[in-house]
Design an enzyme around this catalytic site. Structure first.
Site, PDB file in Angstrom:
ATOM      1  N   HIS A   1       0.821  -1.214   0.000  1.00  0.00           N
ATOM      2  CA  HIS A   1       0.000   0.000   0.000  1.00  0.00           C
ATOM      3  C   HIS A   1       0.856   1.266   0.000  1.00  0.00           C
ATOM      4  O   HIS A   1       0.342   2.354  -0.229  1.00  0.00           O
ATOM      5  CB  HIS A   1      -0.892  -0.014   1.258  1.00  0.00           C
ATOM      6  CG  HIS A   1      -2.316   0.378   1.017  1.00  0.00           C
ATOM      7  ND1 HIS A   1      -2.913   0.404  -0.227  1.00  0.00           N
ATOM      8  CD2 HIS A   1      -3.295   0.784   1.886  1.00  0.00           C
ATOM      9  CE1 HIS A   1      -4.184   0.801  -0.106  1.00  0.00           C
ATOM     10  NE2 HIS A   1      -4.435   1.035   1.156  1.00  0.00           N
TER      11      HIS A   1
ATOM     12  N   ASN B   1      -6.722   6.531   4.216  1.00  0.00           N
ATOM     13  CA  ASN B   1      -8.141   6.802   3.964  1.00  0.00           C
ATOM     14  C   ASN B   1      -8.554   8.231   4.287  1.00  0.00           C
ATOM     15  O   ASN B   1      -9.713   8.600   4.116  1.00  0.00           O
ATOM     16  CB  ASN B   1      -9.030   5.795   4.713  1.00  0.00           C
ATOM     17  CG  ASN B   1      -8.785   5.805   6.200  1.00  0.00           C
ATOM     18  OD1 ASN B   1      -7.839   6.413   6.673  1.00  0.00           O
ATOM     19  ND2 ASN B   1      -9.647   5.147   6.957  1.00  0.00           N
TER      20      ASN B   1
END
Length: 200
Positions: free
Chosen positions: A28, A81
């Site tokens: 990620h 996020n």
């Protein structure tokens, strides 16, 4: 989609990832890896950006003359996020048009190491892109770095938050280097040229 902007406006290149050493080598975090390499190339060091929850490096890329571009490299420090807030703050502060924002991120639906560059589009379930699109609208550039799908029944969240495998790490430096080249090509020569050279 063709978006006209002032050619002299700066570019904001955002590597997406999660802050902290425990995430540093996660799949990620490949956006951070590309941003780090670009910072190294322009001879800058990331430092905290005023009130924005991000680290930035300012510099220039490209040959001297009209193709030389002012860039701000950024790594949001808000966790993936919530990336949109810090990026929006930087965009406003540096007066960057949305079409001069480039997000570098991991992409599940592309084979490992494969690159795809595009302008606009959906978020494909990527929480970092979801947050960016909410803050900026969809019309920013994306440099999508393929990480492939999780093996077997592994959950996507577990897969993206795991480090690259030892086999993947053998080629990782090469692929990160190529992604950094693609970002430079996009900023200096435009999307079509970069797609023609790097989309595979």
């Amino acid at each position: 989609m063709h978006v006209t902007t002032d050619a002299s406006a700066p570019w904001l290149i955002v590597g997406l990832g999660n802050p902290g050493p425990e995430y540093a080598m996660n799949r990620h975090n490949v956006g951070f890896m590309v941003a780090d390499l670009l910072a190294e190339r322009i001879g800058g060091r990331f430092k905290r950006a005023g009130k924005a929850q991000a680290q930035v490096v300012e510099g220039r890329i490209g040959p001297p003359g009209p193709a030389n571009r002012r860039v701000i490299l950024a790594k949001p420090m808000s966790y993936m996020n919530l990336s949109g807030g810090p990026v929006n703050a930087l965009r406003d502060f540096y007066k960057v048009p949305s079409a001069h924002v480039v997000a570098v991120h991991d992409e599940l639906d592309i084979d490992y190491g494969t690159l795809r560059l595009k302008l606009g589009g959906g978020d494909n379930g990527h929480n970092g892109l979801k947050s960016l699109t909410k803050a900026l609208g969809p019309d920013y550039h994306r440099v999508r770095f393929g990480i492939g799908r999780p093996p077997g029944r592994m959950q996507v969240a577990d897969f993206v938050l795991k480090d690259f495998s030892s086999a993947e790490r053998k080629e990782l430096d090469f692929f990160v280097d190529r992604a950094a080249d693609a970002v430079e090509c996009l900023v200096i020569e435009g999307l079509e040229r970069a797609q023609g050279t790097y989309n595979s």
